[in-house]
Write a protein that holds these residues in place. Structure first.
Motif, short mmCIF file in Angstrom:
data_model
loop_
_atom_site.label_atom_id
_atom_site.label_comp_id
_atom_site.label_asym_id
_atom_site.label_seq_id
_atom_site.Cartn_x
_atom_site.Cartn_y
_atom_site.Cartn_z
N ILE A 20 0.74 -1.43 0.10
CA ILE A 20 0.14 -0.26 0.32
C ILE A 20 0.95 1.12 -0.43
O ILE A 20 0.74 2.43 -0.48
CB ILE A 20 -0.97 -0.13 0.96
N ILE A 22 -7.65 -2.03 -3.56
CA ILE A 22 -7.21 -2.74 -2.25
C ILE A 22 -8.77 -2.38 -1.82
O ILE A 22 -9.17 -3.48 -0.42
CB ILE A 22 -6.19 -1.16 -1.82
N GLN A 23 -9.84 -1.91 -2.58
CA GLN A 23 -10.96 -2.35 -2.31
C GLN A 23 -11.17 -3.04 -2.44
O GLN A 23 -13.04 -3.52 -2.27
CB GLN A 23 -12.07 -0.83 -2.55
N VAL A 81 -8.58 7.67 1.37
CA VAL A 81 -7.19 6.63 2.71
C VAL A 81 -7.64 7.05 4.21
O VAL A 81 -7.35 8.82 4.31
CB VAL A 81 -5.94 6.80 2.12
N TYR A 112 -5.55 2.85 6.45
CA TYR A 112 -4.14 2.75 6.47
C TYR A 112 -3.91 1.68 8.11
O TYR A 112 -3.57 2.59 9.00
CB TYR A 112 -3.34 3.93 6.28
N TYR A 144 -10.29 3.39 2.95
CA TYR A 144 -9.21 2.05 3.19
C TYR A 144 -8.41 2.77 4.83
O TYR A 144 -7.80 3.43 4.54
CB TYR A 144 -8.52 2.18 2.27
N LEU A 163 -11.28 6.81 -3.91
CA LEU A 163 -10.73 6.14 -2.57
C LEU A 163 -10.25 7.40 -1.81
O LEU A 163 -10.03 8.83 -1.90
CB LEU A 163 -9.74 5.02 -2.91
#
Length: 97
Positions: free
Chosen positions: A3, A94-95, A36, A61, A59, A34
């Motif tokens: 990431i 990543i989602q 973070v 982190y 997301y 997105l």
């Protein structure tokens, strides 16, 4: 997926809004793909971002806001990023898990 590497690539090749206030504005306009959020973001910031995000994936982190700030090349903590254009990064994957 690394990431940290994907965030750096997105910052260098795409469009990323750095910081809570601009990320919140971007989320309200539904321009972000997105969001973070650092794991140590204050509860107030976290709840406001989650409320503004709506359908935009968030997301979490795994590092602190200081680590996220360092990743962005900033000498201060960054609690929130909004990915507007991922550029050459695969960060949006990543989602999907």
């Amino acid at each position: 997926m690394d990431i940290a590497k994907e965030i750096k690539v997105a910052i260098n090749t795409g469009k990323v809004e750095i910081g809570y206030r601009v990320a919140l504005k971007t989320a309200n306009k539904k321009n972000a793909k997105l969001i973070v959020l650092a794991n140590n973001a204050p509860a107030e910031i976290s709840s406001k971002v989650k409320a503004a995000a709506g359908e935009i994936p968030i997301y979490g982190y795994p590092g602190s806001s200081w680590e996220l700030g360092g990743l962005c090349g900033k000498p201060y903590p960054v609690s929130t990023l909004a990915i507007v254009d991922p550029g050459e990064s695969a960060i949006l994957k990543i989602q999907e898990g």
